[in-house]
Design a protein around this motif. Structure first.
Motif, mmCIF file in Angstrom:
data_model
loop_
_atom_site.group_PDB
_atom_site.id
_atom_site.type_symbol
_atom_site.label_atom_id
_atom_site.label_comp_id
_atom_site.label_asym_id
_atom_site.label_seq_id
_atom_site.Cartn_x
_atom_site.Cartn_y
_atom_site.Cartn_z
ATOM 1 N N ASN A 85 0.801 -1.221 0.000
ATOM 2 C CA ASN A 85 0.000 0.000 0.000
ATOM 3 C C ASN A 85 0.839 1.280 0.000
ATOM 4 N N PHE A 123 -3.166 -7.869 1.319
ATOM 5 C CA PHE A 123 -4.385 -7.612 0.559
ATOM 6 C C PHE A 123 -4.763 -8.896 -0.159
ATOM 7 N N GLU A 124 -5.952 -9.398 0.162
ATOM 8 C CA GLU A 124 -6.394 -10.670 -0.421
ATOM 9 C C GLU A 124 -6.632 -10.536 -1.918
ATOM 10 N N ASN A 125 -7.108 -9.375 -2.321
ATOM 11 C CA ASN A 125 -7.408 -9.160 -3.740
ATOM 12 C C ASN A 125 -7.350 -7.666 -4.059
ATOM 13 N N GLU A 126 -7.562 -7.365 -5.339
ATOM 14 C CA GLU A 126 -7.434 -5.969 -5.761
ATOM 15 C C GLU A 126 -8.518 -5.091 -5.142
ATOM 16 N N THR A 127 -9.673 -5.657 -4.866
ATOM 17 C CA THR A 127 -10.766 -4.868 -4.259
ATOM 18 C C THR A 127 -10.328 -4.323 -2.907
ATOM 19 N N GLU A 128 -9.585 -5.124 -2.165
ATOM 20 C CA GLU A 128 -9.122 -4.657 -0.851
ATOM 21 C C GLU A 128 -8.162 -3.481 -1.005
ATOM 22 N N ASN A 131 -10.235 -0.459 -1.868
ATOM 23 C CA ASN A 131 -10.883 0.112 -0.669
ATOM 24 C C ASN A 131 -9.881 0.911 0.152
ATOM 25 N N TYR A 132 -8.678 0.393 0.250
ATOM 26 C CA TYR A 132 -7.627 1.088 0.990
ATOM 27 C C TYR A 132 -7.333 2.437 0.304
ATOM 28 N N THR B 45 -17.361 -1.712 10.510
ATOM 29 C CA THR B 45 -16.679 -0.727 9.673
ATOM 30 C C THR B 45 -16.376 0.452 10.586
ATOM 31 N N SER B 55 -6.216 3.726 7.582
ATOM 32 C CA SER B 55 -5.475 2.487 7.362
ATOM 33 C C SER B 55 -5.090 1.899 8.725
#
Lengths: 274, 85
Positions: A85, A123-128, A131-132, B45, B55
């Motif tokens: 990140n 990060f498990e995937n690109e969506t995570e 979101n970050y 959330t 973060s």
């Protein structure tokens, strides 16, 4: 040659860093023969995560040979893990350019298939990662306005377009996407700055203009705040913004407008030399 | 600060946190306190200023300085669905 802010931004977006990825030494001794490294040219403003698949595919034969079942990996520079990140340009300035060691190109990274160190965000995937990024972008927008004025304008569609601009490395697309947010660095209530002082992150929110004198605040004001000026001189240190060392009298508003990263933060990397 | 239909504390609970602690500590702490109330798969959330989720590796010191009140306290929202766009 004079450049406009848009030209400077475009150059930053087009700027790339050469890297070489080798196997960590713990694996090389177990192999029958040396495995070829991977050479890449990665955009300064982007995240190495986008190349994760490419890196994995390159080193997949090693996993088979060493019978490693773990598909996850992380990269490191010496013993410093590369955070997925962190914009790669920021990492490069922090570990390679800002030290007083001779700069070696390409930046040499090692791949490691063990569990990453603590504090490393996976990060498990690109969506995570999306979101970050979206949250970081909103954070910087909140700081710029010192209120939710800008963040309230960020629709899902705008955020997706900003993300696509970053992924496609298109500054034009990015610029078009943020236009409805009406960000003007000289007129914003505040600036969003992340300072990496000896690798420690300090997030600052600074007005672009001195309220009393009405003069534009400069890098020098940041250095004063951080106690980096002794006897009217800068302490021995290096400082970098997007790989360059600007004049300390440069206004922060200009630096934010020209050198901020796609997440909206201006990253200033400072390494003291004592 | 609870947002929407989420479990609330009957009595204020005080956590000792350092400025150098990452935001992750808050996320883990709140989740642990309400772990019995959360159904399987439910996660909180967290948000600041109803605008974004920091973060997990951001320090509480940085967040308090930029988004806190008087540089001493930080109001963190928690909800079961994102409370911002």
């Amino acid at each position: 040659m004079e450049r406009t802010i848009v030209q400077i931004n475009t150059e930053n977006w087009n700027c790339k860093i050469p890297i070489i990825i080798n196997l960590s030494s713990k694996y090389t001794t177990q192999l029958q023969k040396p495995f070829r490294p991977l050479f890449m040219s990665v955009p300064r403003s982007s995240y190495l995560y986008f190349d994760k698949e490419k890196i994995f595919t390159h080193f997949e034969p090693v996993l088979k040979e060493l019978e490693i079942n773990n598909k996850n990996f992380y990269l490191q520079f010496n013993s410093e893990p590369v955070k997925w990140n962190t914009p790669i340009g920021v990492f490069f300035d922090m570990v390679c350019k800002s030290t007083n060691l001779p700069e070696k190109m390409p930046m040499s990274l090692q791949i490691n298939f063990e569990k990453p160190p603590k504090k490393f965000i996976e990060f498990e995937n690109e969506t995570e990662l999306y979101n970050y990024f979206a949250s970081t972008f909103k954070e910087s927008c909140f700081l710029l306005a010192k209120s939710a004025t800008i963040t309230q304008k960020i629709t899902e569609n705008i955020m997706a377009n900003i993300w696509n601009g970053l992924k496609n490395l298109s500054f034009d697309e990015y610029k078009r996407s943020i236009q409805p947010l009406e960000i003007n660095y000289k007129e914003q209530s505040s600036l969003a700055i992340r300072i990496l002082l000896n690798k420690k992150c300090i997030q600052k929110t600074t007005k672009p203009v001195n309220q009393e004198t009405e003069e534009l605040l400069t890098l020098l004001d940041i250095f004063k705040d951080l106690d980096l000026i002794k006897e009217e001189k800068l302490v021995p240190m290096t400082y970098l913004i997007q790989g360059i060392t600007p004049d300390p009298n440069t206004p922060l508003a200009f630096l934010s407008a020209s050198f901020s990263h796609p997440d909206g933060f201006l990253y200033l990397i400072i390494t003291t030399l004592n | 600060m609870p947002i929407g239909n989420v479990p609330k504390l009957k009595k204020a609970k005080i956590f000792k946190l350092r400025r150098t602690d990452p935001f992750l500590v808050v996320q883990q702490g709140v989740t642990k306190v309400f772990s019995k109330h959360l159904k399987k798969g439910q996660v909180f959330t967290f948000s600041l200023q109803a605008s974004f989720t920091p973060s997990p590796d951001e320090t509480l010191g940085n967040l308090t300085e930029c988004f806190g009140q008087n540089n001493t306290s930080l109001e963190v929202g928690y909800s079961l669905t994102p409370n911002y766009g």
